[in-house]
Design an enzyme around this catalytic site. Sequence first.
Site, PDB file in Angstrom:
ATOM      1  N   SER A  54       0.831  -1.205   0.000  1.00  0.00           N
ATOM      2  CA  SER A  54       0.000   0.000   0.000  1.00  0.00           C
ATOM      3  C   SER A  54       0.863   1.252   0.000  1.00  0.00           C
ATOM      4  CB  SER A  54      -0.937  -0.013   1.216  1.00  0.00           C
ATOM      5  OG  SER A  54      -0.200  -0.182   2.416  1.00  0.00           O
ATOM      6  N   ASN A  55       2.005   1.204   0.701  1.00  0.00           N
ATOM      7  CA  ASN A  55       2.930   2.326   0.738  1.00  0.00           C
ATOM      8  C   ASN A  55       3.566   2.571  -0.630  1.00  0.00           C
ATOM      9  OD1 ASN A  55       3.756   4.239   2.685  1.00  0.00           O
ATOM     10  ND2 ASN A  55       5.814   3.378   2.699  1.00  0.00           N
ATOM     11  N   LYS A 103       1.769  -9.819   8.530  1.00  0.00           N
ATOM     12  CA  LYS A 103       2.091  -8.427   8.820  1.00  0.00           C
ATOM     13  C   LYS A 103       0.883  -7.824   9.516  1.00  0.00           C
ATOM     14  CE  LYS A 103       3.078  -3.885   6.874  1.00  0.00           C
ATOM     15  NZ  LYS A 103       3.093  -3.015   5.674  1.00  0.00           N
TER      16      LYS A 103
END
Length: 359
Positions: free
Chosen positions: A85-86, A214
């Site tokens: 997503s980053n 995660k």
Amino acid sequence: MAGMAEQSRPMRSNKNMTRELCSPSDTTPTPPCRPNQTDPLPPGIWAPTQVFFTPCTTKIDLPTTAAHAIRLARAGITGIVTNGSNGEAAHLTPAERAAVARATRTALDSAGFAHVPVLAGASDASLSGTVALAREAREAGAAAVLVLCPSAFGWAMRERGVVVGFYKGVVEGCGGSEGGLPVVVYNYPAAAGGLDLDSDLLERLAEVGVRGVKFTCGNVGKLARVASLTAGRDGGGFRCFSGVADAIVPALAVGGHGGIVGAANVFPRACVQVYKLFEEGKWEEARIAQQRLARADWAMTKRAIPGFKSVLQKYHGYGGIPRLPVLPLSEEEEGKLFAEIEEMMRVEAELEDFGRPSH
């Protein structure tokens, strides 16, 4: 579904669909396995990297993306995560995702950091799409893949059997739990329509072959439960990573294996320092360093991708802007962010690199 956010549209059980989820190999060829490391998921601090674009065209700037990965490896980052997503994966084509992973792997190898693994995001709205992205990631040199729970049709994921079947299908499509490309669950409710996998379900996913989680849900209690339940699995190779920088020490204290944290893009040495202080038994120093990092991390978290790019642009001369519809920060918001992280950037600058090339 217990442990997952309620959705507005119900769904009846569909045994035929679940069987299809559990048998992707009928239509999807299994790619060959060629991991880069003996341990594809070593404990430590991992950085889910940004992807950078050329001015005006917003085409991927692969040289800058590669140089950023090398800078982080020198700082001491254990592994690089691409296409999360980053990394604006939702705005990249499959070909662009593969190019980012390949450029990152090639750059690390060329700079002497062949021991630094690449964990590639392979999240898609469908099982077949996810397996296809995983295959492409492997061919690009990824040692493992990170997979978000699909949420385009969130109501379809309310049945626990569907979630288990999906991840079981991904594991099988990646070559199976024995010798295949490792699959890590990306539990990030904010990026998955509110879907939040509970510890019972995550334990079940470990049983069907996923190799780690995660925890971007930020739930340390959940991480503790999963770490306890999976401690002896895969010879101790099942990984529980904090997904937020403000919980590195708490995660380690309850049996976690480090963190995959966005803050490592802008404070890589500081994030590694927190991990190392804890591992060395310097509890009080680790506590102080974690508290300081937590304050700075919150300043970044509030601004998300545009904030990371603004900080990188100011302090390192690259960063640029995100792809639309994400907008860059205003000058006023940039000024507030820079003021809030000023102390941490001084700390970061005073620390020395922890990373060493392997040759």
